[in-house]
Each structure stands twice: as C-alpha cells, then as structure tokens.
Design a protein around this motif. Structure first.
Motif, short mmCIF file in Angstrom:
data_model
loop_
_atom_site.label_atom_id
_atom_site.label_comp_id
_atom_site.label_asym_id
_atom_site.label_seq_id
_atom_site.Cartn_x
_atom_site.Cartn_y
_atom_site.Cartn_z
N ILE A 1 5.39 3.49 -3.27
CA ILE A 1 6.40 2.51 -5.05
C ILE A 1 5.63 1.55 -4.99
O ILE A 1 4.96 0.89 -5.95
CB ILE A 1 7.34 2.72 -5.01
CG1 ILE A 1 7.80 4.06 -4.69
CG2 ILE A 1 7.83 2.34 -5.65
CD1 ILE A 1 9.59 4.85 -5.02
N GLY A 2 5.05 0.44 -4.09
CA GLY A 2 4.29 -0.49 -3.24
C GLY A 2 3.86 -0.61 -4.72
O GLY A 2 2.70 -1.59 -5.31
N SER A 3 2.54 -0.07 -4.02
CA SER A 3 1.47 0.76 -4.95
C SER A 3 1.16 0.12 -6.61
O SER A 3 0.17 -0.04 -6.99
CB SER A 3 0.30 1.54 -4.06
OG SER A 3 0.49 2.92 -4.37
N LEU A 4 2.93 1.15 -6.99
CA LEU A 4 2.81 0.99 -8.38
C LEU A 4 3.17 -0.42 -9.15
O LEU A 4 3.04 -0.86 -9.87
CB LEU A 4 3.81 1.98 -8.94
CG LEU A 4 2.73 3.41 -8.34
CD1 LEU A 4 4.10 4.52 -8.68
CD2 LEU A 4 1.69 3.73 -9.20
N LEU A 5 4.04 -0.71 -8.05
CA LEU A 5 4.75 -1.99 -7.93
C LEU A 5 4.12 -3.64 -8.46
O LEU A 5 3.92 -4.16 -9.25
CB LEU A 5 5.97 -2.28 -7.83
CG LEU A 5 6.82 -1.34 -7.80
CD1 LEU A 5 8.70 -1.71 -7.06
CD2 LEU A 5 7.47 -1.25 -9.76
N ALA A 6 2.89 -3.16 -7.43
CA ALA A 6 1.75 -4.51 -7.53
C ALA A 6 0.94 -4.92 -8.16
O ALA A 6 1.20 -6.31 -8.51
CB ALA A 6 1.43 -3.96 -6.17
N PRO A 7 0.92 -3.96 -9.13
CA PRO A 7 -0.27 -4.30 -11.05
C PRO A 7 0.58 -5.62 -11.39
O PRO A 7 -0.25 -5.82 -12.06
CB PRO A 7 -0.73 -2.89 -11.32
CG PRO A 7 -0.92 -2.13 -9.92
CD PRO A 7 0.65 -2.25 -8.64
N LEU A 8 2.17 -4.71 -11.73
CA LEU A 8 2.59 -5.77 -12.25
C LEU A 8 4.02 -6.66 -12.05
O LEU A 8 4.20 -7.69 -12.42
CB LEU A 8 3.95 -4.88 -12.60
CG LEU A 8 3.91 -3.23 -12.89
CD1 LEU A 8 5.00 -2.21 -13.03
CD2 LEU A 8 3.16 -3.21 -13.99
N GLY A 9 3.09 -7.20 -10.93
CA GLY A 9 2.99 -8.52 -9.88
C GLY A 9 4.65 -8.04 -8.81
O GLY A 9 5.79 -9.32 -9.03
N ILE A 10 4.98 -7.37 -8.94
CA ILE A 10 6.54 -7.35 -8.42
C ILE A 10 6.11 -6.93 -6.56
O ILE A 10 5.32 -5.72 -6.44
CB ILE A 10 7.24 -6.29 -9.47
CG1 ILE A 10 7.39 -6.40 -10.50
CG2 ILE A 10 8.49 -5.88 -9.02
CD1 ILE A 10 7.82 -5.30 -11.40
N GLN A 11 7.37 -7.68 -6.55
CA GLN A 11 6.62 -7.07 -4.84
C GLN A 11 8.35 -7.12 -4.62
O GLN A 11 9.32 -7.66 -4.93
CB GLN A 11 6.51 -8.89 -4.02
CG GLN A 11 5.67 -8.11 -2.78
CD GLN A 11 5.05 -8.90 -2.01
OE1 GLN A 11 4.79 -10.37 -2.36
NE2 GLN A 11 5.32 -9.38 -0.38
N THR B 1 8.96 10.21 2.71
CA THR B 1 8.23 9.72 3.57
C THR B 1 8.40 9.01 5.25
O THR B 1 7.51 9.11 5.85
CB THR B 1 8.24 8.07 3.43
OG1 THR B 1 8.79 7.74 1.74
CG2 THR B 1 8.06 6.71 4.11
N VAL B 2 9.43 9.76 5.20
CA VAL B 2 9.94 9.88 7.70
C VAL B 2 8.65 10.45 7.63
O VAL B 2 7.95 10.43 8.67
CB VAL B 2 10.78 9.42 7.55
CG1 VAL B 2 11.30 9.99 8.95
CG2 VAL B 2 12.01 8.75 7.08
N ASN C 1 0.78 -1.24 -0.02
CA ASN C 1 0.40 -0.08 0.38
C ASN C 1 0.79 0.94 0.08
O ASN C 1 0.28 2.16 -0.11
CB ASN C 1 -0.69 0.22 1.38
CG ASN C 1 -0.60 -0.17 2.14
OD1 ASN C 1 0.84 -0.67 2.24
ND2 ASN C 1 -0.71 0.25 3.36
N GLY C 2 1.93 0.78 -0.44
CA GLY C 2 3.42 2.34 -0.62
C GLY C 2 3.43 2.77 -1.58
O GLY C 2 2.52 2.41 -2.65
#
Lengths: 284, 301
Positions: free
Chosen positions: A131-141, B60-61, A128-129
């Motif tokens: 950058i993470g939320s942008l990568l999640a749909p691409l299947g990248i964790q 972020t911090v 839910n971060g």
C-alpha cells in the motif's frame, strides 16, 4: 418460613453449597491479581507531591503524548463508526459472495497478537510496501507518521464497533421499517428516523469501546508510529521510555492519568450498555 | 423474490404495489431495502475496507515470512532463541490459562448460582483488566515487585525474583487475560439458573459431584470458548509482558518479544516467520471459535 436460622441477610438462602468458599476465593484472587497491583499505582503516585505530579503531567512531551493517544483514538473510533456501520449493515441486510468469510475475519484484530499486527501494518504501509508504494507517488506517507498510528488504531478498534452493533441490528424488528415505509416515509427517512435511533446506543457503546481500547494500545502502534517525541509518540510508549530511564515517578504519574481515564471510560461504557439494553428491551 | 419486487425496490417507488407488499407481512423486503446501486456501492465499500484493513495485513504476515523461501522460514524457527521463546510462551500460556480457568469456574459459581448485594460491582471489577492499558498492567507489577517496588525489601531478603523473570511474565499475563473465562461463563450460568443443581442436591448429590455432573456439562462449550480466547491473548500479549520481561534473549523473551527484537534488528524474514506462527494460532482460534459459536447456538435451542 425458612428452615435455616435467620442470619445476616447478605445473600438469599439457597440449598446449593459452596457460596462462602467460592466467593472468598474469587475476592482473594481478584484482590491479589487486580486490585492490589492497581492500588500500588495510586500508592506510588501519592508519594509524589501534587506540584510534582502536575509538573510531570503538564510537561510538553507528556502533554503531547497524551494528546496523540487521545486525539488519534478519537479519530480512529470515528472512522470505525462510519465504516463499521457500513460493514454491519451489509453483513446483516445484504447477501453477497464470501459473506461468511467477511464476517469471520472481523475478529482477526481480536485474535491476532498486537505485535504481529504492528509489523504487518508497518511492512504494508512502508514506502516499498504494497500500500505504501501506491501512496508514495501521491506524497502520502503513512509508516512512521501519526497517520500510521491512526491506521493501527482503526485496525484494532473495528471489531468492537461491528460486534456491538451487529446483534442489535439483526434483532431489529423489520415491521417498524415496513410501517414507516407504508406510511409514506422515504427510505432515507426510515433509516434516519427508525433504524438509527434503535441502533444509536449500540453504536455509541461500540464507539466508546473502540476508543477505550485505542487509548491504551501499545503493540500494534509502536512499530508503525516512528515514535518521534512530540510528533508520533503515544502515551503508553512514553511510560515504557520513562521506566527504562528509571524515572519511576514520571512513569507512575502518566500511568495514573491513563488509568483514571480508563476508569471514566469504563463507567461511561457501563452506562451506555445499560441504556442499550433498555432500548433493546423496548424494541423487542 | 419476484421481479416485481425488484422493480418496486430499485425504483424506490412509494406505490400502492409496494404498500400492499408491506401489508402482506412476508415478502415485504423490497420496500425496506435500498436501490440496487446503493446496495452494490455499500457492499463494495465494506469489502474494500475489510480487505484493506484486515485481509491484507494477514496476508502480509505469511508473504513476508516466506519471502526467502521455505528453508529460511524453517531456519528462523529452529534457531535456539526462537525455540526458547516458543517454549517460554507455551509455559506462560499453560500456567495463566489454567489459573484463569479455575478462577473463572469459581467466580462464575459464586456469581451465577447465588444472589448477593454488590454483584454487578464484582462483575465490573472482574472485567476491569480489559480496560487497563497493557503497559499500565505491566507497570503496576514493576511498582509492586521491581527494584524500587513496594515489596522490594521482602523479595530481596527471600532472594525471590519476580520482575525480569518468569513469575512477572506469568502475573502480567494472568492480569491481561483475567476476565476471559469468567465473562463467558457468568452470563450463561446465570441464564441456566439453579433448578438443575437444586434438584441434584435435593436428590442427595454432594456439591462437588453436582458441579462436575450437572453444571460442568452444561457449560462445557462456553468454557472451551473462553479458554480458547484466553489462550490466544496469553500467547500473543505484548505490552504488559514487554514491561516486566527485561528482554533477556533466550531467557525471558516470549514469542511477541522475540518478534520485536528480530524486527528491530532488521531480520524481517525471521521476525515474520515467528509472527506467522502466532497468526496461524489466531486463525485456528477463529475457526474453532466459529465452530463453538455454532455449538453454543444449538445448545440454546
């Protein structure tokens, strides 16, 4: 002729006082704080039989942790050499807005405590971060995988490459490039045959420094790594885990391997730095 | 830079024009730069990389710390365990920075002002803690002073507690920050040589007054610089302290350890609130560092 009586020529004579006491204090303090504690590690290791030591170090979980630490540190240092070189080149050779800010924030990984970096990167790359939320749909964790470890190691290693190469490139005599260009070299030829050989030692030194730092890194990694034994568990964490399990022999043996590795790296880095200085001296 | 230069640069032409510029000595820049699109691409890559890997984590911090508003932020900081961790961090940093400040001055005096064999080995040994993993740094103190340690019997007899107590945290912190002050002072004092000190001594000044009136003023900015970096690392050290602290809440938790505990308890806002203090310290350190580097550069001239 010297006025002082001929004594053991341990040091060259000087009128400045305080040599004995300052060197004595330096050696004592160095011995107490650094050398004695480090030798405790070797004393404790020597209490193990050789077979036991080998058994601990070659246990699958240990081997894998060492592999993760060294392998990902190597990868992170390579990433930093590539992107660090681009950053250095841009900072030294080009003018652009916010250049001063870009230059200043490179030291952030030096100054920001590793635990703070660790939780910030984890939040950033969580599903839910930002950058993470942008990568999640691409299947990248990234968070809680070896990729997360790589991200953290790139973060902490970047300033080592940039700050090692930057002064060398800035001092580089641009007339050499002029000469190459005027003799008909293409820009690419000038870069690979004139510029690169001159900054090569510094680049290697920066790579080694970033690698050495990454191998021992703990704080910024453990939050983002997920710390799955055999998958994303780094060697420093395994030392901590063994210590908490009161398996002192295991912790000591792994730490000895790590310490020996840092000695070797330190030796290599010293050599590289001397080489870089000689190179720099010849160019100056 | 003229428009012609730009053309020569952007077309990358090995023309007589470009060559003549190269021979003029100055204004030769166009021949040795890349086409415009390359420069723009490289700059964009560099900025994107810095933004992604350094800018965003920093933002972020603060974003996470203020996520629930100002009140939650302040509440996290005035909570007793948080205050205790701040207090402990300040004490540990004060002791270890002072120790390394004194050591740095003494070591730099002996190394920079005298010639003796084995000097480069000594400098390497002083730098050694930088290449040791923080976890290993903590571990070696456990092996010395812990319950199974080499000095366990002696410590028990005297009822002295080092591991899982303040002395252990201070020792581990001194270890990891050991080289900071010395490595700033040694090269500068070597460069400055000994002539000023020799002059002062031959004019009858004592060794101490020579040190305080001649040497110290010459290195004050480098000293401050080293102290600043040493302090930032001392307050932020995590790995080494984590091994020796024992994690007793409100007692042996420094700020980084408190951040870890809060984070593992899913108290993210509180965790980032404490973290934001350390991030602020890092920013202040960097700004002061930039100012000092400016001063140091001027001092050289």
């Amino acid at each position: 002729m010297s006025a002082s009586p001929p004594r053991l020529a341990f040091r060259q004579p000087s009128v400045i006082p305080g040599f004995g006491i300052t060197l004595g204090l330096t050696l004592t303090w160095l011995g107490l704080i650094v050398l004695l504690p480090l030798s405790a590690l070797f004393i404790k290791t020597s209490e193990l039989t050789f077979e036991r030591f080998i058994a601990i170090v070659t246990a699958p979980r240990t081997l894998h942790a060492l592999q993760v630490s060294f392998g990902l540190s190597l990868a992170a240092a390579l990433v930093n050499v590539v992107f660090g070189s681009i950053v250095v080149w841009v900072l030294v050779r080009y003018e652009f807005p916010l250049k001063k800010v870009a230059d200043a924030i490179i030291d952030i990984p030096f100054a920001l405590p590793t635990a703070v970096a660790g939780i910030a990167l984890t939040a950033l790359y969580a599903e839910n971060g930002w950058i993470g939320s942008l990568l999640a749909p691409l299947g990248i964790q990234v968070s809680f995988t070896p990729l997360g470890i790589l991200v953290a190691l790139v973060f902490i290693g970047l300033p080592f490459v940039v700050r090692t190469v930057q002064p060398v490139l800035a001092d580089l005599d641009k007339e050499l490039e002029d000469a190459a260009a005027s003799l008909g070299a293409s820009r690419l030829q000038t870069l690979t045959r004139v510029v690169l050989p001159s900054v090569w030692p510094a680049l290697l030194t920066g790579f080694a420094l970033a690698f050495a730092r990454a191998v021992g890194e703990y704080g910024s990694v453990i939050f983002i790594a997920g710390n799955l034994p055999g998958v994303s568990e780094i060697a420093p964490l395994l030392i901590v885990i063994r210590l908490e399990e009161f398996r002192y022999a295991d912790a000591t043996a792994i730490a000895t391997v790590m310490l020996l590795a840092s000695f070797v790296l330190l030796l290599i880095i010293n050599r590289l730095q001397r080489w870089a200085e000689e190179r720099g001296g010849r160019n100056a | 830079m003229s428009a012609l230069d730009h053309v020569a640069a952007s077309e990358g032409m090995p023309s007589a024009l470009a060559q003549s510029r190269a021979y003029t000595g100055h204004g030769g820049r166009p021949v040795r730069t890349e086409p415009r699109w390359v420069r723009i691409t490289l700059t964009a890559i560099a900025l994107a990389f810095l933004f992604l890997f350094i800018g965003l984590p920093l933002v972020t911090v603060f974003y996470e710390a203020f996520r629930r508003g100002w009140a939650a932020y302040v509440a996290a900081l005035v909570e007793p365990d948080a205050l205790a961790s701040i207090r402990l961090t300040l004490i540990v940093a004060a002791i270890s920075v002072t120790a390394n400040l004194l050591f740095g001055l003494v070591a730099a005096w002996s190394i920079a002002k005298f010639e003796f064999p084995g000097k480069s080995l000594l400098i390497t040994l002083i730098d050694l803690p930088f290449s040791v993993s923080p976890v290993v740094a903590g571990l070696v103190y456990v092996l010395l002073f812990g319950a199974q340690g080499l000095f366990a019997a002696e410590l028990a007899a005297w009822d002295i507690k080092i591991i899982f107590a303040l002395p252990g945290i201070v020792l581990a912190t001194i270890f990891v920050t050991f080289p900071f002050v010395a490595r700033e002072l040694i090269p500068l004092m070597q460069e400055q040589g000994t002539s000023e000190e020799e002059a002062a001594i031959s004019l009858g000044a004592s060794g101490l007054s020579t040190f305080f009136r001649v040497t110290l003023p010459n290195v004050k900015w480098a000293l401050l610089y080293g102290v600043l970096l040493c302090n930032a690392r001392a307050m932020g050290e995590f790995g080494a302290v984590s091994v020796v602290s024992g994690h007793v809440r409100g007692l042996t938790n420094t700020m980084p350890l408190h951040i870890e505990i809060l984070y593992n308890e899913y108290q993210f806002v509180a965790s980032f609130a404490v973290a934001s203090l350390l991030a602020l310290l890092a920013l202040v350190t960097l700004i002061a560092k930039t100012i000092l580097e400016h001063r140091l550069a001027e001092g050289d001239r």
